[in-house]
Design a protein around this motif. Structure first.
Motif, PDB file in Angstrom:
ATOM      1  N   LEU A 314       0.780  -1.158   0.004  1.00  0.00           N
ATOM      2  CA  LEU A 314       0.186  -0.010  -0.010  1.00  0.00           C
ATOM      3  C   LEU A 314       0.572   1.243   0.034  1.00  0.00           C
ATOM      4  O   LEU A 314       0.674   2.204  -0.770  1.00  0.00           O
ATOM      5  N   GLU A 315       1.850   1.209   0.930  1.00  0.00           N
ATOM      6  CA  GLU A 315       2.616   2.562   0.721  1.00  0.00           C
ATOM      7  C   GLU A 315       3.360   2.738  -0.560  1.00  0.00           C
ATOM      8  O   GLU A 315       3.604   3.831  -1.119  1.00  0.00           O
ATOM      9  N   PHE A 316       3.926   1.516  -1.148  1.00  0.00           N
ATOM     10  CA  PHE A 316       4.455   1.731  -2.566  1.00  0.00           C
ATOM     11  C   PHE A 316       3.501   2.236  -3.657  1.00  0.00           C
ATOM     12  O   PHE A 316       3.869   2.882  -4.583  1.00  0.00           O
ATOM     13  N   ALA A 317       2.281   1.932  -3.649  1.00  0.00           N
ATOM     14  CA  ALA A 317       1.220   2.354  -4.373  1.00  0.00           C
ATOM     15  C   ALA A 317       0.790   3.726  -4.188  1.00  0.00           C
ATOM     16  O   ALA A 317       0.559   4.393  -5.130  1.00  0.00           O
ATOM     17  N   ASP A 318       1.199   4.203  -3.183  1.00  0.00           N
ATOM     18  CA  ASP A 318       0.875   5.713  -2.846  1.00  0.00           C
ATOM     19  C   ASP A 318      -0.290   6.148  -3.356  1.00  0.00           C
ATOM     20  O   ASP A 318      -0.628   7.214  -4.124  1.00  0.00           O
ATOM     21  N   LEU A 319      -1.491   5.680  -2.889  1.00  0.00           N
ATOM     22  CA  LEU A 319      -2.591   6.000  -3.221  1.00  0.00           C
ATOM     23  C   LEU A 319      -3.160   7.097  -2.616  1.00  0.00           C
ATOM     24  O   LEU A 319      -3.014   7.440  -1.345  1.00  0.00           O
ATOM     25  N   LYS A 320      -4.036   8.192  -3.213  1.00  0.00           N
ATOM     26  CA  LYS A 320      -4.442   9.551  -2.889  1.00  0.00           C
ATOM     27  C   LYS A 320      -6.101   9.358  -2.515  1.00  0.00           C
ATOM     28  O   LYS A 320      -6.694  10.213  -1.727  1.00  0.00           O
ATOM     29  N   GLY A 321      -6.668   8.345  -3.198  1.00  0.00           N
ATOM     30  CA  GLY A 321      -8.057   8.022  -2.849  1.00  0.00           C
ATOM     31  C   GLY A 321      -8.973   8.207  -4.262  1.00  0.00           C
ATOM     32  O   GLY A 321     -10.198   7.866  -4.493  1.00  0.00           O
ATOM     33  N   ASP A 322      -8.292   8.580  -5.433  1.00  0.00           N
ATOM     34  CA  ASP A 322      -9.084   8.648  -6.753  1.00  0.00           C
ATOM     35  C   ASP A 322      -8.490   7.952  -7.652  1.00  0.00           C
ATOM     36  O   ASP A 322      -8.909   7.855  -8.806  1.00  0.00           O
ATOM     37  N   GLU A 323      -7.873   6.765  -7.285  1.00  0.00           N
ATOM     38  CA  GLU A 323      -7.206   6.088  -8.277  1.00  0.00           C
ATOM     39  C   GLU A 323      -7.936   4.919  -8.749  1.00  0.00           C
ATOM     40  O   GLU A 323      -8.753   4.191  -7.873  1.00  0.00           O
ATOM     41  N   VAL A 324      -7.905   4.232  -9.831  1.00  0.00           N
ATOM     42  CA  VAL A 324      -8.253   3.054 -10.355  1.00  0.00           C
ATOM     43  C   VAL A 324      -7.088   2.037 -10.012  1.00  0.00           C
ATOM     44  O   VAL A 324      -6.094   2.451 -10.578  1.00  0.00           O
ATOM     45  N   VAL A 325      -7.166   1.000  -9.443  1.00  0.00           N
ATOM     46  CA  VAL A 325      -6.148   0.198  -9.257  1.00  0.00           C
ATOM     47  C   VAL A 325      -6.458  -1.386  -9.768  1.00  0.00           C
ATOM     48  O   VAL A 325      -7.626  -1.896  -9.751  1.00  0.00           O
ATOM     49  N   TYR A 326      -5.784  -1.879 -10.811  1.00  0.00           N
ATOM     50  CA  TYR A 326      -5.779  -3.446 -10.811  1.00  0.00           C
ATOM     51  C   TYR A 326      -5.057  -4.242 -10.047  1.00  0.00           C
ATOM     52  O   TYR A 326      -3.725  -3.956  -9.760  1.00  0.00           O
ATOM     53  N   ASP A 327      -5.403  -5.429  -9.711  1.00  0.00           N
ATOM     54  CA  ASP A 327      -4.727  -6.183  -8.851  1.00  0.00           C
ATOM     55  C   ASP A 327      -4.939  -7.547  -9.713  1.00  0.00           C
ATOM     56  O   ASP A 327      -5.608  -8.665  -9.784  1.00  0.00           O
ATOM     57  N   LEU A 328      -3.813  -7.851 -10.365  1.00  0.00           N
ATOM     58  CA  LEU A 328      -3.446  -9.133 -11.134  1.00  0.00           C
ATOM     59  C   LEU A 328      -3.041 -10.457 -10.141  1.00  0.00           C
ATOM     60  O   LEU A 328      -2.245 -10.144  -9.249  1.00  0.00           O
ATOM     61  N   TYR A 329      -3.506 -11.514 -10.445  1.00  0.00           N
ATOM     62  CA  TYR A 329      -3.404 -12.584  -9.467  1.00  0.00           C
ATOM     63  C   TYR A 329      -3.685 -12.220  -8.050  1.00  0.00           C
ATOM     64  O   TYR A 329      -3.111 -12.497  -7.188  1.00  0.00           O
ATOM     65  N   THR A 330      -4.929 -11.734  -8.068  1.00  0.00           N
ATOM     66  CA  THR A 330      -5.482 -11.264  -7.032  1.00  0.00           C
ATOM     67  C   THR A 330      -5.790 -12.354  -5.797  1.00  0.00           C
ATOM     68  O   THR A 330      -5.898 -12.102  -4.578  1.00  0.00           O
ATOM     69  N   GLY A 331      -5.850 -13.578  -6.095  1.00  0.00           N
ATOM     70  CA  GLY A 331      -5.955 -14.957  -5.082  1.00  0.00           C
ATOM     71  C   GLY A 331      -7.289 -14.564  -4.677  1.00  0.00           C
ATOM     72  O   GLY A 331      -8.437 -14.344  -5.089  1.00  0.00           O
ATOM     73  N   THR A 332      -7.372 -14.556  -3.078  1.00  0.00           N
ATOM     74  CA  THR A 332      -8.542 -14.314  -2.415  1.00  0.00           C
ATOM     75  C   THR A 332      -8.984 -12.920  -2.270  1.00  0.00           C
ATOM     76  O   THR A 332      -9.812 -12.571  -1.303  1.00  0.00           O
ATOM     77  N   GLY A 333      -8.124 -12.063  -2.920  1.00  0.00           N
ATOM     78  CA  GLY A 333      -8.326 -10.692  -2.820  1.00  0.00           C
ATOM     79  C   GLY A 333      -7.862  -9.757  -1.661  1.00  0.00           C
ATOM     80  O   GLY A 333      -8.389  -8.846  -1.213  1.00  0.00           O
ATOM     81  N   THR A 334      -6.984 -10.252  -1.036  1.00  0.00           N
ATOM     82  CA  THR A 334      -6.337 -10.041   0.383  1.00  0.00           C
ATOM     83  C   THR A 334      -5.869  -8.510   0.045  1.00  0.00           C
ATOM     84  O   THR A 334      -6.124  -7.472   0.729  1.00  0.00           O
ATOM     85  N   ILE A 335      -4.777  -8.501  -0.976  1.00  0.00           N
ATOM     86  CA  ILE A 335      -4.263  -7.263  -1.282  1.00  0.00           C
ATOM     87  C   ILE A 335      -5.403  -6.444  -1.836  1.00  0.00           C
ATOM     88  O   ILE A 335      -5.262  -4.887  -1.257  1.00  0.00           O
ATOM     89  N   ALA A 336      -6.143  -6.630  -2.786  1.00  0.00           N
ATOM     90  CA  ALA A 336      -7.114  -5.850  -3.197  1.00  0.00           C
ATOM     91  C   ALA A 336      -8.052  -5.105  -2.215  1.00  0.00           C
ATOM     92  O   ALA A 336      -8.341  -4.058  -2.339  1.00  0.00           O
ATOM     93  N   GLN A 337      -8.315  -5.948  -1.207  1.00  0.00           N
ATOM     94  CA  GLN A 337      -9.342  -5.277  -0.204  1.00  0.00           C
ATOM     95  C   GLN A 337      -8.420  -4.472   0.730  1.00  0.00           C
ATOM     96  O   GLN A 337      -8.980  -3.245   1.193  1.00  0.00           O
ATOM     97  N   TYR A 338      -7.177  -4.756   0.737  1.00  0.00           N
ATOM     98  CA  TYR A 338      -6.428  -3.925   1.846  1.00  0.00           C
ATOM     99  C   TYR A 338      -5.862  -2.418   1.251  1.00  0.00           C
ATOM    100  O   TYR A 338      -5.961  -1.459   2.080  1.00  0.00           O
TER     101      TYR A 338
END
Length: 468
Positions: A314-338
């Protein structure tokens, strides 16, 4: 014909750790020697097993001088058990070797030189860090060399433990294990002793018969335990007595489940799981997110380091709140939800339908309406039509399996052209290969190795790429 003896290379100083935990030295003429059965810093004689034009592969025949990095292994099964192969190396040096391997792969395979290599994130606990362990029953336990050579009758050969590497029909009977905290050892030993005392049949791997087949122990960070038994056949009265014994002895067990498996393999994913006690699952919490974990669920086995891995992602992604994020190989969506709580929208793609079902369930459980998940083979789903029908990604996170990403997936990422790519990998060699394919369009800014599996040579790595 007289058998040719293996060549011996004498007085080889092992200088570093190589891929898959081998130690690396050099001959006097500069030829690389890859050695198993020793640690960096040892001075050894090497029995050559394979000779190539530019390197040798072999095993330590004699250790002439012991490395200063050596420590006494804690586990009595070290050297026989297939796990914890670096338990004889000081943990601080394990971290050094892992960090150097990642950096060397990024430089040598990826061809990158100008990037920040953040010091490896070591684990707070180098033992008892796993939240899931699987053990096998066998009526033919592994015998030591002493037992085999002696004429003694050692009686009962029932075992509950791990498969011997390369010998699937042989099980090491575990007296202790340093990977999962108690009551893991206590439960496993209690099950084994109860089974022996009550004459329960241990599984015969070769003949495929018996009663007790496998035991899985799973816990969450709150100290709640799930126990899963695989039985080869149903023996209702014996099963119920065993279960009641365990539940009375270990109040930490909040759910006890089982399945009948008469297949040739131990995989449970196509089997019906039945619940004897509790809800049939446990919950795990990660920074306010809830995850439902059942007997078939994939979930990182090192909870504390997984949490740090997700925080750093999440720190590396540096999200501000208005971004569209793709999560490839998401598995059970743990990172996606985080990351979803910091993003406008998250789109996850995964090839396993059961994992996608879990990701959707977790999103609903956590009230995350801004996540969407798709199932299918990555190189087929993540295509031109998909890009045309979905919003452009500002940030892309990818966490592929050890083989890395298919070239077609890399090609689609370049077409998508997100501003930031966060690449999480369990194999820095294939990670380096993949990001090298993107070097014309992206700058590698920084990497962070993360030690998820102390006492082994495995290491994760997070890489941040910024579009040029």
């Amino acid at each position: 014909m007289k058998q040719r003896r293996n060549k011996i290379l004498e007085n080889i100083k092992l200088l570093s750790a190589g891929a898959k935990g081998v130690s690396v030295g050099r001959t006097e003429d500069g030829k690389t020697v890859l050695v198993s059965g020793a640690v960096p810093g040892d001075l050894v004689n090497v029995r050559v097993k394979k000779s190539k034009s530019n390197y040798f592969e072999g095993e330590a025949a004699d250790i002439l001088e012991y490395s200063e990095y050596r420590v006494e292994p804690k586990c009595i099964h070290f050297g026989t058990c297939g796990g914890c192969k670096w338990q004889n190396i000081a943990y601080e040096k394990q971290l050094d070797f892992k960090h150097n391997e990642v950096v060397n792969n990024i430089k040598r395979i990826g061809g990158f030189q100008d990037f920040e290599a953040i010091p490896i994130l070591g684990a707070p606990e180098s033992y008892f860090y796993r939240n899931k362990m699987e053990f096998s029953f066998s009526n033919a336990r592994w015998l030591t060399k002493y037992e085999i050579s002696s004429e003694e009758n050692f009686g009962n050969k029932d075992a509950l433990g791990f498969h011997i590497p390369g010998m699937w029909s042989k099980i090491l009977d575990l007296k202790e294990c340093w990977l999962q905290e108690d009551p893991s050892n206590e439960i496993r030993l209690a099950v084994k002793n109860y089974a022996v005392e009550n004459g329960l049949e241990f599984y015969d791997v070769k003949e495929q018969e018996g009663f007790l087949r496998t035991l899985m122990l799973r816990q969450n960070s709150k100290g709640e335990w799930m126990v899963l038994f695989q039985f080869y056949k149903e023996m209702t009265e014996e099963r119920i007595r065993l279960f009641d014994f365990l539940l009375s002895r270990f109040p930490q067990i909040t759910t006890l489940v089982f399945t009948i498996n008469a297949k040739a393999n131990d995989s449970i994913y196509d089997l019906d799981i039945q619940t004897y006690s509790g809800e049939g699952f446990i919950y795990e919490e990660m920074d306010g997110l809830q995850f439902k974990i059942g007997p078939k669920s994939f979930f990182q086995t090192n909870y504390k380091q997984a949490l740090e891995l997700y925080r750093k992602t999440l720190e590396f992604a540096d999200l501000k709140g208005d971004e569209v994020v793709y999560d490839l190989y998401t598995g059970t969506g743990t990172i996606a939800q985080y990351v979803a709580r910091k993003a406008k929208q998250v789109i996850g793609i995964e090839s396993v339908q059961e994992a996608i079902n879990a990701a959707i369930e977790h999103a609903a459980l956590n009230g995350l309406a801004n996540t969407t998940f798709y199932c299918g083979d990555m190189k087929n789903v993540f295509n031109d039509a998909f890009l045309a029908n979905h919003p452009k990604a500002d940030v892309l996170i990818t966490d592929p399996p050890r083989d890395g990403m298919h070239p077609k997936v890399v090609e689609q990422i370049l077409k998508l052209a997100p501003e930031r790519i966060v690449y999480v990998s369990c194999n820095s060699a294939t990670q380096a290969r993949d990001i090298a394919l993107m070097k014309d369009d992206y700058k590698l800014v920084k990497i962070l190795p993360v030690d998820m599996f102390p006492q082994t040579y495995h290491v994760e790595n997070i890489a941040l790429l910024i579009r040029k």
